[in-house]
Design a protein around this motif. Structure first.
Motif, PDB file in Angstrom:
ATOM      1  N   LEU A 108     -77.882 -21.816   0.127  1.00 45.29           N
ATOM      2  CA  LEU A 108     -76.511 -20.801   0.493  1.00 45.29           C
ATOM      3  C   LEU A 108     -76.977 -19.447   1.030  1.00 45.29           C
ATOM      4  N   GLN A 109     -76.606 -19.205   2.099  1.00 49.35           N
ATOM      5  CA  GLN A 109     -76.464 -17.913   2.759  1.00 49.35           C
ATOM      6  C   GLN A 109     -75.271 -17.389   2.702  1.00 49.35           C
ATOM      7  N   ALA A 110     -74.855 -16.529   1.956  1.00 51.77           N
ATOM      8  CA  ALA A 110     -73.428 -15.724   1.932  1.00 51.77           C
ATOM      9  C   ALA A 110     -73.591 -14.546   2.100  1.00 51.77           C
ATOM     10  N   ARG A 111     -72.984 -13.923   3.116  1.00 54.00           N
ATOM     11  CA  ARG A 111     -72.975 -12.384   3.305  1.00 54.00           C
ATOM     12  C   ARG A 111     -71.538 -11.804   3.098  1.00 54.00           C
ATOM     13  N   GLY A 112     -71.380 -10.833   2.544  1.00 49.44           N
ATOM     14  CA  GLY A 112     -69.950 -10.326   2.089  1.00 49.44           C
ATOM     15  C   GLY A 112     -70.086  -8.831   1.891  1.00 49.44           C
ATOM     16  N   ALA A 113     -68.845  -8.201   1.716  1.00 53.48           N
ATOM     17  CA  ALA A 113     -68.392  -6.899   1.618  1.00 53.48           C
ATOM     18  C   ALA A 113     -67.331  -6.707   0.579  1.00 53.48           C
ATOM     19  N   THR A 114     -67.742  -5.925  -0.359  1.00 54.19           N
ATOM     20  CA  THR A 114     -66.892  -5.318  -1.512  1.00 54.19           C
ATOM     21  C   THR A 114     -66.850  -4.151  -1.609  1.00 54.19           C
ATOM     22  N   ILE A 115     -65.294  -3.789  -1.425  1.00 49.17           N
ATOM     23  CA  ILE A 115     -65.018  -2.366  -1.529  1.00 49.17           C
ATOM     24  C   ILE A 115     -63.818  -2.280  -2.833  1.00 49.17           C
ATOM     25  N   LEU A 116     -64.166  -1.633  -3.962  1.00 44.05           N
ATOM     26  CA  LEU A 116     -63.457  -1.490  -4.962  1.00 44.05           C
ATOM     27  C   LEU A 116     -63.301  -0.164  -5.617  1.00 44.05           C
ATOM     28  N   ASP A 117     -62.021   0.381  -6.023  1.00 39.62           N
ATOM     29  CA  ASP A 117     -61.761   1.623  -6.678  1.00 39.62           C
ATOM     30  C   ASP A 117     -62.226   1.310  -8.037  1.00 39.62           C
ATOM     31  N   ARG A 118     -62.779   2.477  -8.854  1.00 38.81           N
ATOM     32  CA  ARG A 118     -63.171   2.181  -9.998  1.00 38.81           C
ATOM     33  C   ARG A 118     -61.875   1.547 -10.948  1.00 38.81           C
ATOM     34  N   GLY A 119     -62.364   0.478 -11.816  1.00 38.97           N
ATOM     35  CA  GLY A 119     -61.500  -0.244 -12.658  1.00 38.97           C
ATOM     36  C   GLY A 119     -60.779  -1.249 -12.067  1.00 38.97           C
ATOM     37  N   VAL A 120     -61.505  -1.955 -10.933  1.00 41.15           N
ATOM     38  CA  VAL A 120     -61.240  -3.092 -10.217  1.00 41.15           C
ATOM     39  C   VAL A 120     -62.369  -4.013 -10.280  1.00 41.15           C
ATOM     40  N   GLU A 121     -62.238  -5.059 -10.751  1.00 38.45           N
ATOM     41  CA  GLU A 121     -63.206  -5.974 -11.047  1.00 38.45           C
ATOM     42  C   GLU A 121     -63.369  -7.328  -9.896  1.00 38.45           C
ATOM     43  N   ALA A 122     -64.343  -7.794  -9.596  1.00 40.28           N
ATOM     44  CA  ALA A 122     -64.488  -8.520  -8.490  1.00 40.28           C
ATOM     45  C   ALA A 122     -65.322  -9.666  -8.785  1.00 40.28           C
TER      46      ALA A 122
END
Length: 228
Positions: free
Chosen positions: A103-117
């Motif tokens: 698998l080659q999965a490219r992603g982006a994650t933008i979170l405020d503190r206190g948000v889990e992903a």
């Protein structure tokens, strides 16, 4: 924008000639891939099946998800899943020893503190000429604990090998059905809806390729062949 591209490539070599694996019953369902958001294409030689996702993302707060009966919408949590199924029909006289997955999965994650992903891709199981044991095979799993503000671009490139040890294609049948599932999850842990989070899996330039390769051998056992 295309968020996720999965290409499943299965080819077979037997007695010096290339024999074609046929694909049947390709289906998809789930909140991560509503009907009309997934397209498929089979290569001219019938050796590969490509699946392209128009949407694979989650965002919180999420006010658009359906509420359970008698309850309010849990806008602080968003789970987007896509279940995929397809059948591989083998030429006669061949068995499958191993399924190799990359698998080659490219992603982006933008979170405020206190948000889990979280992001995960799993092989749920397989049945037919080969049958899986209870439980899933994790292809990829990535988590963010929400301990700080996050703005991350990321890449997951795992590889795994699954022993299939199938029966011989022929009198016992010729089909193996594979079931896979991808999901992205976000949750505001303190339910403060002023906080925000988003996660996407992106494959604009063909990253995000899921490749499943069958390691096969003649039923007589005269040496295994790995599909290219």
């Amino acid at each position: 924008m295309k968020f996720f591209l999965a290409t499943i490539l299965l080819t077979l070599s037997s007695s010096g000639l290339f024999a074609q694996i046929n694909f049947n019953n390709v289906t998809y369902s789930g909140t991560g891939c509503p009907q009309g958001t997934v397209s498929t294409a089979v290569s001219p030689d019938g050796s590969s099946l490509s699946i392209l996702f128009d949407e694979f993302r989650a965002e919180v707060p999420d006010y658009n998800q359906p509420a359970p009966r008698g309850r309010q919408v849990e806008a602080s949590k968003s789970l987007k899943s896509c279940a995929l199924s397809f059948t591989a029909s083998l030429p006669a006289g061949i068995k499958v020893d191993t399924l190799e997955i990359s698998l080659q999965a490219r992603g982006a994650t933008i979170l405020d503190r206190g948000v889990e992903a979280a992001f995960a891709a799993v092989l749920v199981g397989y049945n037919g000429l080969a049958r899986s044991r209870p439980g899933t095979t994790v292809i990829a799993a990535k988590k963010w604990r929400g301990l700080a503000d996050t703005d991350e671009s990321w890449m997951e490139t795992p590889r795994t090998s699954v022993p299939l040890m199938s029966g011989c294609s022929g009198a016992q049948g010729k089909d193996i059905r594979f079931d896979l599932k991808n999901h992205v999850l976000l949750e505001i842990t303190d339910r403060n809806l002023q906080k925000h989070g988003i996660i996407t899996v992106d494959s604009n330039d063909l990253n995000g390729m899921l490749k499943l390769t069958l390691k096969t051998s003649p039923c007589g056992g005269r040496g295994a062949r790995l599909t290219p």
